[in-house]
Design an enzyme around this catalytic site. Structure first.
Site, PDB file in Angstrom:
ATOM      1  N   ASP A   1      11.446  22.165 -55.999  1.00 58.56           N
ATOM      2  CA  ASP A   1      10.179  22.837 -55.689  1.00 58.56           C
ATOM      3  C   ASP A   1       9.314  23.059 -56.935  1.00 58.56           C
ATOM      4  O   ASP A   1       8.154  23.443 -56.820  1.00 58.56           O
ATOM      5  CB  ASP A   1      10.438  24.202 -55.034  1.00 58.56           C
ATOM      6  CG  ASP A   1      11.086  24.084 -53.669  1.00 58.56           C
ATOM      7  OD1 ASP A   1      11.191  22.961 -53.160  1.00 58.56           O
ATOM      8  OD2 ASP A   1      11.493  25.127 -53.114  1.00 58.56           O
TER       9      ASP A   1
ATOM     10  N   TYR B   1      15.178  16.161 -46.230  1.00 52.59           N
ATOM     11  CA  TYR B   1      16.464  15.853 -46.861  1.00 52.59           C
ATOM     12  C   TYR B   1      16.527  14.419 -47.385  1.00 52.59           C
ATOM     13  O   TYR B   1      17.341  14.107 -48.255  1.00 52.59           O
ATOM     14  CB  TYR B   1      17.617  16.160 -45.894  1.00 52.59           C
ATOM     15  CG  TYR B   1      17.734  17.642 -45.635  1.00 52.59           C
ATOM     16  CD1 TYR B   1      18.101  18.511 -46.661  1.00 52.59           C
ATOM     17  CD2 TYR B   1      17.427  18.187 -44.404  1.00 52.59           C
ATOM     18  CE1 TYR B   1      18.169  19.876 -46.460  1.00 52.59           C
ATOM     19  CE2 TYR B   1      17.503  19.556 -44.183  1.00 52.59           C
ATOM     20  CZ  TYR B   1      17.869  20.396 -45.216  1.00 52.59           C
ATOM     21  OH  TYR B   1      17.928  21.752 -45.012  1.00 52.59           O
TER      22      TYR B   1
HETATM   23  O1  LIG Z   1      18.649  23.478 -46.408  1.00 55.07           O
HETATM   24  P1  LIG Z   1      18.984  24.048 -47.733  1.00 55.07           P
HETATM   25  O2  LIG Z   1      20.066  23.358 -48.438  1.00 55.07           O
HETATM   26  O3  LIG Z   1      19.195  25.527 -47.667  1.00 55.07           O
HETATM   27  O4  LIG Z   1      17.726  23.835 -48.672  1.00 55.07           O
HETATM   28  C1  LIG Z   1      16.398  24.081 -48.290  1.00 55.07           C
HETATM   29  C2  LIG Z   1      15.653  24.671 -49.442  1.00 55.07           C
HETATM   30  O5  LIG Z   1      15.847  23.967 -50.633  1.00 55.07           O
HETATM   31  C3  LIG Z   1      14.660  23.981 -51.402  1.00 55.07           C
HETATM   32  O6  LIG Z   1      14.222  22.690 -51.582  1.00 55.07           O
HETATM   33  C4  LIG Z   1      14.946  24.550 -52.743  1.00 55.07           C
HETATM   34  O7  LIG Z   1      15.978  23.785 -53.329  1.00 55.07           O
HETATM   35  C5  LIG Z   1      13.646  24.764 -50.613  1.00 55.07           C
HETATM   36  O8  LIG Z   1      12.349  24.257 -50.699  1.00 55.07           O
HETATM   37  C6  LIG Z   1      14.198  24.675 -49.232  1.00 55.07           C
HETATM   38  O9  LIG Z   1      13.811  25.780 -48.466  1.00 55.07           O
END
Ligand SMILES: O=P(O)(O)OC[C@H]1O[C@](O)(CO)[C@@H](O)[C@@H]1O
Ligand SMILES: Nc1ncnc2c1ncn2[C@@H]1O[C@H](COP(=O)(O)OP(=O)(O)OP(=O)(O)O)[C@@H](O)[C@H]1O
Ligand SMILES: [Mg+2]
Length: 536
Positions: A308, A459
């Site tokens: 981010d 993802y």
């Molecule tokens: O689904 P996970 O693994 O919790 O990750 C989602 C989060 O990861 C991030 O990319 C931060 O690493 C956020 O933008 C996002 O909300």
């Protein structure tokens, strides 16, 4: 007087993409909303004089204990800054004598015998002097109303703010042959994790470290006894950068600091390299404090990992460039779908829990986005100034449109579940799905056909391997992390500031996430590119 620590710099907080720096000690969510409200009122106010007085009032209110009539106030400010950015060192706690470094590049020639500390050897190996500094801010603003101005006083006086330069020192505080070093990757995935792991291992070996281990699955690896340390060497990590993900695995949540430090102690780790975002850094700082409390001679060094790009003070964090590049594929597909459909709308949701950097940069680089929505800029969907009305205008004038929305945008429009993930992060509502539904509903209501294609590449973006520029960033950060540990620092992180690599004390980079500044040139450029109006 505690100039820096007790006087939030609200001029920065209004104007800077790093506003969180200056809202120290305040609750993140509150800071976000109070600042957004401040911005809202600024944006609705077209009178420059009023704007200026708002800025100066903010300065006066929030720099209350700086006496600008004191001829030495700048010097005091700088002294406070230097103290704040001073790097915690093992010397602060232990009586330690450094030894000549074992870090040496391979040389040919008689004058470059290993261990010889001649100026020639020093220069050839590229040692950095402990007193070297780099400037944190490089623009001299002449007015608080200049775009992005970060001023301390109403005159925007030039104040030099120096931070510590990263790199190998000619003296080190650990005997490499006796060192056991651990590496751990925490939080979510991010392109480049393997590149950083690889560089840490390779650099440790160059110093002469033989005992290197990976802690599996983030902080969990410290307290879940079913998980085993992973032995690491150049051979093991040689090709790991060719794939995305993390060789060591990642995780969110869990574990008390005390348990983690028990584990560090039991494993006899001398150095621990911690890769992660804001949460991970908070954990790392707590580990560093606990090690100090227990008088453990352990160097805790972080490498900021956040796709981010939401860590304060840094030009960017690794993985961000790759994310922006990868997002282009989704945006381009959305564009083609939208262009090829009758009244087509392409909608792309990108990551960005509280910061819209990926959405803003992806919109800028693609040039195909008509509407970019980010968490930092409030918007309404309905009404004459809402997103849907503008979308209808786009459909009726140019036949198609592409919208890019950051996952954290418009959360005020969604019902809150109150749920949190294992690390305590708020589980966000799905703004992408919501906008998709609202577009369909709106166009049905006005009896205009629309064909919405929604893409969520989240993802797919995060699991990529690093692109070339991120791979270089990872390389430099990984190497510098090792140099920092051998130099005896602990409780620090590495970063890139104004294109130079630096060491920063952990607390300074995590007071809040870093946000897109709606008053910054970059956001203005994004608005210029999309041509979108305000949506309020
Ligand atoms: O689904 P996970 O693994 O919790 O990750 C989602 C989060 O990861 C991030 O990319 C931060 O690493 C956020 O933008 C996002 O909300
Ligand atoms: N304030 C905190 N103090 C100690 N540990 C924390 C704190 N916040 C989070 N952690 C721990 O740090 C780890 C990572 O936190 P989190 O899941 O928030 O990811 P992150 O480091 O912020 O990275 P990302 O950018 O992927 O969100 C978790 O194991 C979590 O328990
Ligand atoms: Mg986080």
């Amino acid at each position: 007087m505690a100039l820096v620590s007790s006087t939030p710099n609200v001029t920065s907080s209004i104007n800077s993409g790093q506003r969180g720096l200056d809202l120290k000690g305040s609750n993140t969510t509150t800071s976000l909303f109070s600042s957004v409200n401040m911005w809202k009122s600024r944006r609705n106010n077209n009178n420059t004089k009023k704007k200026l007085s708002l800025v100066i009032r903010a300065v006066a209110e929030n720099q209350g204990d700086i006496d600008f009539n004191d001829p030495n106030w700048i010097k005091h400010y700088q002294d406070e800054f230097e103290e704040r950015f001073n790097l915690p060192h093992l010397r602060d706690v232990f009586d330690m004598k450094p030894i000549p470094t074992t870090f040496s590049l391979k040389h040919r020639g008689p004058q470059l015998v290993d261990g010889a500390n001649t100026p020639e050897v020093q220069r050839k190996n590229g040692y950095v002097n402990e007193d070297d500094r780099t400037l944190l801010k490089v623009i001299k603003y002449s007015s608080p109303t200049s775009a992005g101005a970060e001023c301390v006083d109403p005159n925007c006086s030039w104040i030099e703010q120096w931070v510590h330069r990263a790199g190998p020192r000619d003296k080190i505080y650990f005997q490499p042959g006796k060192v056991k070093a651990g590496i751990v990757t925490c939080g979510g995935l991010c392109p480049g994790l393997n590149d950083v792991i690889r560089q840490i291992v390779v650099t440790l070996e160059l110093y002469g470290v033989k005992n290197i281990v990976g802690i599996p699955f983030g902080y969990r690896g410290f307290f879940d006894n079913a998980l085993q340390e992973i032995p690491l060497s150049r051979e093991v990590v040689q090709n790991i950068n060719l794939a995305g993900g993390s060789l060591l695995g990642v995780s969110r949540g869990g574990g008390s600091t005390s348990d983690i430090v028990d584990s560090i102690q039991a494993r006899r780790l001398d150095m621990i390299f911690i890769l992660g975002g804001n949460g991970t850094h908070a954990g790392a700082n707590a580990i560093h404090d606990e090690c100090r409390k227990r008088k453990l001679k352990v160097a805790v060094v972080c490498v900021p990992k956040t796709i981010d790009n939401d860590i304060l003070l840094m030009d960017k964090t690794f993985g961000f460039d790759t994310a922006v590049e990868e997002a282009q594929r989704a945006i381009n597909s959305a564009y083609i779908e939208a262009r090829s459909a009758y009244h087509g709308v392409g909608l792309v949701k990108l990551m960005g829990r509280s910061s819209g950097f990926i959405a803003m940069h992806a919109s800028l680089s693609s040039g195909q986005i008509d509407i970019c929505l980010i968490p930092e800029v409030p918007f309404s969907l309905d009404g004459p100034y809402g997103v849907l009305h503008h979308l209808q205008h786009l459909i009726q004038t140019k036949g198609s449109a592409v919208v890019c929305v950051a996952e954290g945008a418009g959360q005020d429009l969604l019902q809150k579940s109150g749920a949190t993930d294992a690390s305590g992060n708020v589980v966000l509502g799905d703004i992408g799905v919501h906008i998709q539904q609202q577009i369909k509903k709106h166009f049905k209501g006005v009896d205009v056909p629309v064909d919405v294609k929604y893409i969520d590449p989240t993802y797919m973006i995060r699991a990529c391997r690093a692109n070339a520029s991120d791979a270089i960033l990872c390389t430099v950060l990984g190497q510098n992390a090792v140099h920092g540990a051998f130099a005896g620092y602990s409780g620090i992180t590495v970063g890139i500031c104004n294109t130079h690599y630096v060491y920063l004390p952990i607390p300074e980079v995590i007071t809040t996430p870093r946000f897109v500044d709606p008053n910054s040139r970059m956001w203005h450029r994004c608005l210029t590119s999309t041509g979108q109006p305000d949506f309020l």
